[in-house]
Design a protein around this motif. Structure first.
Motif, short mmCIF file in Angstrom:
data_model
loop_
_atom_site.label_atom_id
_atom_site.label_comp_id
_atom_site.label_asym_id
_atom_site.label_seq_id
_atom_site.Cartn_x
_atom_site.Cartn_y
_atom_site.Cartn_z
N ARG A 1 0.84 -1.21 0.00
CA ARG A 1 0.00 0.00 0.00
C ARG A 1 0.87 1.25 0.00
O ARG A 1 0.70 2.14 -0.83
CB ARG A 1 -0.92 -0.01 1.23
N LYS A 2 1.85 1.29 0.87
CA LYS A 2 2.71 2.47 0.94
C LYS A 2 3.60 2.59 -0.29
O LYS A 2 3.84 3.69 -0.78
CB LYS A 2 3.57 2.41 2.21
N GLY A 3 4.11 1.46 -0.79
CA GLY A 3 4.99 1.48 -1.95
C GLY A 3 4.29 1.88 -3.24
O GLY A 3 4.90 2.48 -4.12
N SER A 4 3.00 1.57 -3.33
CA SER A 4 2.27 1.87 -4.57
C SER A 4 1.47 3.16 -4.49
O SER A 4 1.05 3.69 -5.52
CB SER A 4 1.32 0.72 -4.91
N GLY A 5 1.20 3.64 -3.29
CA GLY A 5 0.35 4.81 -3.14
C GLY A 5 -1.10 4.48 -3.43
O GLY A 5 -1.89 5.34 -3.80
N HIS A 6 -1.48 3.23 -3.26
CA HIS A 6 -2.84 2.77 -3.55
C HIS A 6 -3.20 1.72 -2.51
O HIS A 6 -2.40 1.39 -1.65
CB HIS A 6 -2.88 2.18 -4.97
N LYS B 1 13.25 -4.66 -1.86
CA LYS B 1 12.44 -3.94 -2.84
C LYS B 1 13.37 -3.12 -3.71
O LYS B 1 14.08 -2.26 -3.22
CB LYS B 1 11.41 -3.06 -2.14
N GLN B 2 13.37 -3.38 -5.00
CA GLN B 2 14.23 -2.67 -5.93
C GLN B 2 13.40 -1.66 -6.71
O GLN B 2 12.29 -1.97 -7.14
CB GLN B 2 14.93 -3.65 -6.85
N TYR B 3 13.96 -0.46 -6.88
CA TYR B 3 13.23 0.64 -7.51
C TYR B 3 14.19 1.52 -8.29
O TYR B 3 15.41 1.46 -8.13
CB TYR B 3 12.48 1.46 -6.46
N CYS B 4 13.63 2.34 -9.16
CA CYS B 4 14.43 3.28 -9.94
C CYS B 4 14.70 4.53 -9.11
O CYS B 4 13.76 5.17 -8.62
CB CYS B 4 13.70 3.65 -11.23
N GLY B 5 15.97 4.87 -8.96
CA GLY B 5 16.34 6.08 -8.23
C GLY B 5 16.01 7.35 -8.99
O GLY B 5 15.97 8.43 -8.42
N GLY B 6 15.76 7.23 -10.30
CA GLY B 6 15.41 8.40 -11.11
C GLY B 6 13.95 8.80 -10.98
O GLY B 6 13.63 9.96 -10.77
N CYS B 7 13.04 7.82 -11.08
CA CYS B 7 11.61 8.15 -11.08
C CYS B 7 10.85 7.53 -9.91
O CYS B 7 9.70 7.87 -9.68
CB CYS B 7 10.97 7.72 -12.39
#
Length: 137
Positions: free
Chosen positions: A34-39, A77-83
């Motif tokens: 929920r927190k990671g997706s904003g939904h 949890k892997q994510y893009c540091g740019g966006c």
């Protein structure tokens, strides 16, 4: 012939390819998703890690380790540091052999990845108590 599915993060800095059919397609309603997706939840497909390739030419891939999990095992949890787009999650309960990918990152139709399972549904119910389902505006 094995099908490849290609996509990217929002800024295009990270490319992802997953090969073949997923083991599962689901929506997770846990507080991390929920927190990671904003939904209320996050749309996820499960693959063997060997079937997922991440291409990161500009070293944008970042990682956050969630340690307080219901399973008691950390998840990477892997994510893009740019966006900021979440790319995938590696639940360490499975020793990095399982990758949870986001089919919503695909560049083309992701309807074949329609979720057929929901997990942590009790949390979703808690968040949506009293919501009308037919008309919001």
């Amino acid at each position: 012939m094995t099908t490849e599915h290609k996509g990217s993060c929002l800024c295009g800095g990270i490319q992802i390819t997953f090969t073949g059919a997923p083991k599962k397609n689901f929506i997770c309603y846990c507080s991390d998703c929920r927190k990671g997706s904003g939904h209320l939840g996050q749309f996820i497909s499960q693959y063997d890690s060997d079937d997922v390739k991440v291409t990161d030419k500009d070293s944008n891939l970042k990682e956050f380790v969630v340690t307080a999990t219901k399973s008691g095992f950390p998840k990477r949890k892997q994510y893009c540091g740019g966006c900021g787009s979440t790319i995938l999650t590696l639940p360490m309960k499975h020793n990095g052999e399982v990758a949870m990918v986001r089919p919503s990152l695909l560049d083309s139709d992701f309807s074949q990845f329609a979720p057929n399972l929901g997990i942590f549904g009790d949390v979703k119910t808690e968040y949506t108590k009293g919501c009308e389902t037919d008309e919001f505006f």
